[in-house]
Motif scaffolding. Structure first.
Motif, PDB file in Angstrom:
ATOM      1  N   GLN A   1      12.504 -16.458  44.258  1.00 40.62           N
ATOM      2  CA  GLN A   1      11.298 -15.771  43.774  1.00 40.62           C
ATOM      3  C   GLN A   1      11.888 -15.708  42.040  1.00 40.62           C
ATOM      4  N   TRP A   2      13.019 -16.034  41.779  1.00 45.63           N
ATOM      5  CA  TRP A   2      13.701 -15.723  40.454  1.00 45.63           C
ATOM      6  C   TRP A   2      13.322 -17.044  39.557  1.00 45.63           C
ATOM      7  N   GLU A   3      12.696 -17.081  38.485  1.00 48.51           N
ATOM      8  CA  GLU A   3      12.375 -17.979  37.316  1.00 48.51           C
ATOM      9  C   GLU A   3      13.606 -18.099  36.406  1.00 48.51           C
ATOM     10  N   ILE A   4      14.007 -19.052  36.462  1.00 52.77           N
ATOM     11  CA  ILE A   4      15.277 -19.213  35.415  1.00 52.77           C
ATOM     12  C   ILE A   4      14.838 -19.888  34.002  1.00 52.77           C
ATOM     13  N   TYR A   5      15.057 -19.474  32.957  1.00 50.37           N
ATOM     14  CA  TYR A   5      14.771 -19.925  31.723  1.00 50.37           C
ATOM     15  C   TYR A   5      16.118 -19.853  30.713  1.00 50.37           C
ATOM     16  N   ILE A   6      16.226 -21.298  30.615  1.00 50.83           N
ATOM     17  CA  ILE A   6      17.345 -21.662  29.641  1.00 50.83           C
ATOM     18  C   ILE A   6      17.295 -21.767  28.224  1.00 50.83           C
ATOM     19  N   GLN A   7      17.854 -20.828  27.334  1.00 50.01           N
ATOM     20  CA  GLN A   7      17.770 -20.952  26.068  1.00 50.01           C
ATOM     21  C   GLN A   7      16.208 -20.900  25.630  1.00 50.01           C
ATOM     22  N   PRO A   8      15.371 -19.938  26.125  1.00 52.04           N
ATOM     23  CA  PRO A   8      13.886 -20.059  25.668  1.00 52.04           C
ATOM     24  C   PRO A   8      13.796 -19.601  24.573  1.00 52.04           C
ATOM     25  N   HIS A   9      12.533 -20.043  23.720  1.00 46.00           N
ATOM     26  CA  HIS A   9      12.042 -19.961  22.337  1.00 46.00           C
ATOM     27  C   HIS A   9      11.436 -18.457  22.608  1.00 46.00           C
ATOM     28  N   LEU A  10      12.266 -17.192  22.060  1.00 50.89           N
ATOM     29  CA  LEU A  10      11.846 -15.870  22.257  1.00 50.89           C
ATOM     30  C   LEU A  10      11.787 -15.140  21.062  1.00 50.89           C
ATOM     31  N   ASN A  11      10.526 -15.618  20.277  1.00 54.07           N
ATOM     32  CA  ASN A  11      10.198 -14.836  18.851  1.00 54.07           C
ATOM     33  C   ASN A  11      11.385 -15.175  18.057  1.00 54.07           C
ATOM     34  N   GLY A  12      11.834 -16.386  17.905  1.00 53.01           N
ATOM     35  CA  GLY A  12      13.020 -16.560  17.001  1.00 53.01           C
ATOM     36  C   GLY A  12      14.541 -16.421  17.698  1.00 53.01           C
ATOM     37  N   LEU A  13      14.433 -15.426  18.697  1.00 52.15           N
ATOM     38  CA  LEU A  13      15.568 -15.407  19.366  1.00 52.15           C
ATOM     39  C   LEU A  13      16.144 -16.350  20.299  1.00 52.15           C
ATOM     40  N   ARG A  14      17.277 -16.817  20.907  1.00 51.19           N
ATOM     41  CA  ARG A  14      17.590 -17.776  21.625  1.00 51.19           C
ATOM     42  C   ARG A  14      18.671 -17.269  22.831  1.00 51.19           C
ATOM     43  N   PRO A  15      18.431 -16.369  23.598  1.00 50.58           N
ATOM     44  CA  PRO A  15      19.297 -16.020  24.560  1.00 50.58           C
ATOM     45  C   PRO A  15      19.771 -17.079  25.326  1.00 50.58           C
TER      46      PRO A  15
ATOM     47  N   PHE B   1      19.992 -17.427  28.752  1.00 49.37           N
ATOM     48  CA  PHE B   1      19.365 -17.341  29.897  1.00 49.37           C
ATOM     49  C   PHE B   1      18.555 -16.083  30.130  1.00 49.37           C
ATOM     50  N   VAL B   2      17.173 -16.168  30.709  1.00 53.35           N
ATOM     51  CA  VAL B   2      16.282 -15.327  30.859  1.00 53.35           C
ATOM     52  C   VAL B   2      15.928 -15.527  32.380  1.00 53.35           C
ATOM     53  N   LEU B   3      15.947 -14.288  32.988  1.00 53.61           N
ATOM     54  CA  LEU B   3      15.526 -14.623  34.744  1.00 53.61           C
ATOM     55  C   LEU B   3      14.396 -13.631  34.860  1.00 53.61           C
ATOM     56  N   LEU B   4      13.370 -13.954  35.493  1.00 54.25           N
ATOM     57  CA  LEU B   4      12.273 -13.039  35.808  1.00 54.25           C
ATOM     58  C   LEU B   4      11.970 -13.272  37.188  1.00 54.25           C
ATOM     59  N   ASN B   5      11.668 -12.095  37.821  1.00 53.07           N
ATOM     60  CA  ASN B   5      10.995 -11.896  39.230  1.00 53.07           C
ATOM     61  C   ASN B   5       9.795 -10.894  39.053  1.00 53.07           C
ATOM     62  N   PRO B   6       8.502 -11.293  39.034  1.00 44.06           N
ATOM     63  CA  PRO B   6       7.470 -10.677  38.895  1.00 44.06           C
ATOM     64  C   PRO B   6       7.360  -9.188  39.578  1.00 44.06           C
ATOM     65  N   ASN B   7       7.972  -9.451  40.886  1.00 48.35           N
ATOM     66  CA  ASN B   7       7.999  -8.066  41.610  1.00 48.35           C
ATOM     67  C   ASN B   7       9.385  -7.277  41.462  1.00 48.35           C
ATOM     68  N   VAL B   8      10.298  -7.789  40.791  1.00 50.48           N
ATOM     69  CA  VAL B   8      11.589  -7.016  40.636  1.00 50.48           C
ATOM     70  C   VAL B   8      12.126  -6.674  39.217  1.00 50.48           C
ATOM     71  N   GLY B   9      12.090  -7.430  38.421  1.00 44.13           N
ATOM     72  CA  GLY B   9      12.460  -7.451  37.014  1.00 44.13           C
ATOM     73  C   GLY B   9      12.907  -8.454  36.265  1.00 44.13           C
ATOM     74  N   ILE B  10      13.479  -8.094  35.054  1.00 43.97           N
ATOM     75  CA  ILE B  10      13.856  -9.197  33.974  1.00 43.97           C
ATOM     76  C   ILE B  10      15.416  -8.830  33.830  1.00 43.97           C
TER      77      ILE B  10
END
Length: 592
Positions: A14-28, A30-39
């Protein structure tokens, strides 16, 4: 990659994994996302803390300063401080990218973690302890996990990411997840950079051949691949060992052409640095500087109006220098894009730097005559410019979705002179499956900038716009002051933009040089500067659109929309009442 494998192995599906995503000019990292749990957002450092000396200095009223020391020299590492980085990521996720998270409890839905896979945890906490304490992160380790070598190699997912054990959350929902995905989804322009450009047989014939004289002129409708042919030909000539100069009128267009050349199949990757890419007036300035004509260049600007200097006086000076200097760099090939913006005199000057037996290529679309120069290219002028025979023509549109192409063609037929009109057409084998959402907003109010902001943000809440990336949004405006105000108001909402609207003309010019679609921020520029480019999501503001050049400019803007399998979005905001009747033919017409 090891950290990705770790998350991919131990997190539930259920966890989505984003590697160095474009985040409004930031490049973390990893970003993990689960629509029912959190970020969760993680900063990963592969530092070996034993490789040199690291330390932290506490400061009054400021975050502790992270530093390193090597060879007896101490230097700041504060810009790489992972604690500060994840603090920025989490604050912006909560306040900007997920605005519907609840004010109090919603903050707990966002984990901000730090991972040092090769550092013992005791050593790690000794180093970062003051930083965690300053930010209050030590009080809530569940939401601010810091982990090192032991947890990573033991596969301790709950130590590295405690919230992974949760199955649900009362503050997180699919709606908040959708808000964040608009920022996390890879922009179309970034994905495109990994793909080679595709050319049809006719385009490839122009890329792989030359005329007997070396002179070729190609005209075509918007989106027919003229720029692709030019950039691919430049790359092909480079592979053959030729010295190549590519010239444009539009400063911002150069980045687009360079990107295409790099994506040409078989490109050696040297296209950016080994081809010379200049706009015409920058090339003129270079000729003056290289030939001891700085003073003559400066004196030009005191003689008359800027347009006279740019159009006639400066080219005349360059022509004189080329005729009387021995220090002139010659090229095997000179390629000119958006030739309808050039005057024949400019072309004549460029001919002087092409080696005997060399190659000259001019591509143009007179329909996009936004400077009123296309009419200068009479048949007589063409013969005097070294051309003979008919234009080579590209008619098939490959850029635009079918519905947008139909609207652009209707606009051209209604408003543009027939003598200069080249209306694009679809390929006979085109299935036109890509959806396109067309919206015309006829504006009668006073706060133009606010309406533009509302339309930009509204794209991400309307039905059918799921899966858009904020970094794919491009805002085009024919009034710089309004464009600048739109950028400022988006900035107040935390939405970063790369733009060319600075009131200072010198700064605006610098911004044009630095403007490119690969930037992770929202793009904002003038209709003039975007000519030759393309985007999946376009919002266009037009204040006045009924002079010949203004109509050509709006047509140019309409033809910038790029087809996409998941849909394209084109919104026009018009204050010109004479365009209202045309706007009413659009699928979605509103008057505000």
């Amino acid at each position: 990659m090891k950290v990705f494998e770790f998350f991919n192995t131990y997190l539930s599906p259920q966890w989505e994994i984003y590697i160095q995503p474009h985040l409004n000019g930031l490049r973390p990292d990893f970003v993990l996302l689960n629509p029912n749990v959190g970020i969760a957002v993680f900063e990963v450092k592969d530092w070996d803390l034993s490789a040199m000396r690291y330390g932290v200095d506490k400061r009054e009223g400021k975050p502790p300063l992270l530093w390193g020391e090597s060879g007896g020299k101490r230097f700041s590492l504060q810009s790489q401080n992972p604690v500060e980085k994840v603090q920025v990521y989490r604050n912006e996720i909560f306040s900007i990218y997920c605005p519907r998270l609840k004010k109090n409890g919603g903050f707990a839905a966002v984990t901000a973690g730090v991972i040092f896979p090769f550092c013992p945890e005791r050593q790690l906490f000794e180093l970062l302890g003051p930083c965690l304490e300053y930010r209050g992160m030590d009080k809530y380790p569940q939401c601010n996990p810091v982990s090192g070598l032991e947890s990573f190699f033991n596969g301790d997912i709950l130590k590295i990411f405690p919230q992974a054990a949760r199955g649900s959350s009362f503050v997180m929902s699919p709606i908040q997840a959708m808000d964040l995905r608009n920022w996390l989804i890879e922009p179309d322009v970034s994905a495109s950079q990994r793909d080679s450009i595709g050319l049809d047989k006719e385009q490839l014939a122009y890329v792989n051949t030359r005329t007997q004289s070396g002179y070729r002129r190609i005209r075509g409708a918007a989106g027919s691949g003229k720029s692709l042919v030019l950039a691919a030909r430049a790359s092909e000539l480079l592979k053959m060992g030729s010295k190549v100069l590519v010239v444009t009128f539009n400063i911002t267009l150069l980045h687009y052409l360079m990107d295409i050349a790099v994506r040409y199949p078989g490109s050696t990757g040297r296209s950016r640095k080994d081809i010379t890419w200049l706009n015409f007036h920058a090339w003129c300035r270079r000729i003056c500087m290289e030939n001891d004509a700085d003073e003559e260049y400066r004196q030009l600007w005191s003689r008359g109006d800027t347009q006279t200097v740019l159009n006639y006086d400066l080219p005349a000076l360059i022509s004189y220098i080329l005729d009387n200097s021995e220090n002139i760099e010659l090229y095997d090939a000179v390629l000119v894009d958006e030739g309808q913006d050039f005057l024949p005199g400019w072309w004549s000057v460029l001919r002087k730097i092409c080696k005997p037996g060399g190659e000259m290529l001019l591509v143009a679309d007179a329909t996009q005559d936004i400077y009123g120069t296309a009419s200068s290219w009479t048949d007589e002028a063409m013969i005097g410019a070294g051309f003979s025979g008919k234009w080579a023509e590209l008619e098939v549109n490959y850029r635009m979705p079918a519905t947008a192409l139909e609207m652009a063609a209707n606009f051209a037929s209604k408003y543009l002179p027939e003598s200069l009109r080249i209306v694009p057409r679809l390929s006979q084998i085109d299935m036109t499956l890509e959806p396109c959402y067309l919206r015309w907003v006829q504006h009668t109010g006073v706060d133009d900038a606010q309406l533009c902001c509302d339309e930009i943000l509204g794209l991400f809440t309307r039905a059918g716009s799921v899966g858009l990336s904020m970094a794919d949004v491009t805002f085009l405006c024919d009034v710089k002051s309004i464009g600048y105000e739109v950028v400022k108001r988006l900035g107040v909402k935390g939405i970063r933009c790369v733009h060319t609207y600075d009131p200072d003309e010198k700064e605006s010019r610098r911004q044009k040089v630095g403007f490119y679609m690969g930037d992770a921020r929202v793009k904002a520029t003038t209709l003039h500067s975007f000519k030759g480019w393309e985007a999946r999501i376009l919002v266009i503001y037009i204040e006045r659109g009924t002079t010949p050049q203004a109509l050509s400019l709006l047509y140019t803007g309409l033809t910038r929309i790029k087809r996409h399998i998941d849909g394209s979005f084109l919104t026009v905001i018009s204050k010109d009442t004479q365009l209202k009747m045309y706007g009413e033919t659009w699928p979605d017409f509103v008057e505000i």
